[in-house]
Design a protein around this motif. Structure first.
Motif, short mmCIF file in Angstrom:
data_model
loop_
_atom_site.label_atom_id
_atom_site.label_comp_id
_atom_site.label_asym_id
_atom_site.label_seq_id
_atom_site.Cartn_x
_atom_site.Cartn_y
_atom_site.Cartn_z
N ARG A 1 0.79 -1.26 -0.10
CA ARG A 1 -0.07 -0.24 0.12
C ARG A 1 0.95 1.24 -0.10
O ARG A 1 0.55 2.18 -0.68
CB ARG A 1 -0.96 -0.11 1.13
N GLY B 1 2.77 7.65 -7.58
CA GLY B 1 1.67 7.54 -6.33
C GLY B 1 0.22 7.54 -6.84
O GLY B 1 0.09 8.38 -7.75
N TRP B 2 -0.59 7.01 -6.24
CA TRP B 2 -1.97 7.08 -6.61
C TRP B 2 -2.67 7.95 -5.59
O TRP B 2 -3.98 8.13 -5.57
CB TRP B 2 -2.61 5.60 -6.53
N TRP B 3 -2.05 8.52 -4.64
CA TRP B 3 -2.80 9.51 -3.82
C TRP B 3 -3.27 10.45 -4.46
O TRP B 3 -2.71 11.21 -5.10
CB TRP B 3 -1.55 9.87 -2.75
N MET C 1 -7.52 1.76 -2.53
CA MET C 1 -6.17 1.54 -2.71
C MET C 1 -6.06 0.16 -1.66
O MET C 1 -5.63 -0.76 -2.21
CB MET C 1 -5.18 2.56 -2.11
N ARG C 2 -6.83 -0.05 -0.66
CA ARG C 2 -6.95 -1.06 0.10
C ARG C 2 -7.41 -2.06 -0.52
O ARG C 2 -7.05 -3.36 -0.49
CB ARG C 2 -8.06 -0.88 1.68
N GLY D 1 -8.73 5.88 -0.26
CA GLY D 1 -8.19 5.30 0.57
C GLY D 1 -8.73 3.77 0.56
O GLY D 1 -7.91 2.67 0.51
N ILE E 1 0.35 4.35 -2.51
CA ILE E 1 0.16 5.51 -2.04
C ILE E 1 1.18 6.60 -2.64
O ILE E 1 0.55 7.59 -3.24
CB ILE E 1 -0.09 5.65 -0.73
N TRP E 2 2.40 6.14 -2.41
CA TRP E 2 3.37 7.12 -2.62
C TRP E 2 4.32 6.83 -3.93
O TRP E 2 4.99 7.61 -4.53
CB TRP E 2 4.37 7.03 -1.34
#
Ligand code: HEC
Length: 121
Positions: free
Chosen positions: A79, A93-95, A103-104, A100, A83-84
């Motif tokens: 993760r 990153g997919w932030w 991404m989980r 959230g 994320i980063w």
């Protein structure tokens, strides 16, 4: 009196279960699969072997999630990368692009394709 005892038991049970449930991370494997197939297959490939159609054009090869090193990573590790992103690689990153929960879910889907296997020393 008995009524009080029942009420107390019910309140205690609610107290015990409610916070646990509200903190449980939401994971939706179907959604994870859809996200994976929309955003990730191009590089990581349909089965997560790092052989998507775009992989050939990349200098840094996309991770094959079935590799021993990759399977030994926890969902937290994966993760983090999602994320980063990873420095000096096409894996951005997919932030801000995925939620959230998304991404989980996509992480859980990767772990379904290539199940977690702790490395043996
Ligand atoms: C443009 C191609 C590309 C796309 C699209 C892409 N990735 Fe990646 N990904 C890479 C590359 C390349 C690496 C390996 C980088 C390295 O080794 O430095 C990587 C690494 C990773 C890793 C780290 C794996 C490990 O074992 O350390 C994860 C997790 C990951 N990608 C998940 C995803 C997810 C989820 C998506 C879709 C939301 C996605 N990637 C989309 C190219 C891509």
């Amino acid at each position: 009196m008995r009524y009080d005892a029942v009420l107390l038991t019910v309140l205690v049970l609610i107290g015990l279960t409610l916070p646990a449930h509200s903190q449980e991370p939401q994971v939706n494997l179907e959604k994870g699969k859809a996200i994976y197939q929309t955003h990730c297959v191009g590089c990581h490939g349909i089965l997560g072997k790092g052989d998507g159609p775009e992989a050939a054009n990349l200098i840094v090869p996309p991770t094959n999630f079935h590799r021993t090193q990759s399977r030994a990573k926890t969902e937290m590790d994966l993760r983090g990368a999602i994320i980063w992103g990873l420095a000096f690689s096409p894996m951005h990153g997919w932030w801000g692009k995925l939620s959230g929960e998304d991404m989980r879910s996509v992480t859980a889907y990767i772990r379904q394709l290539a199940p977690y296997q702790p490395s043996t020393p």
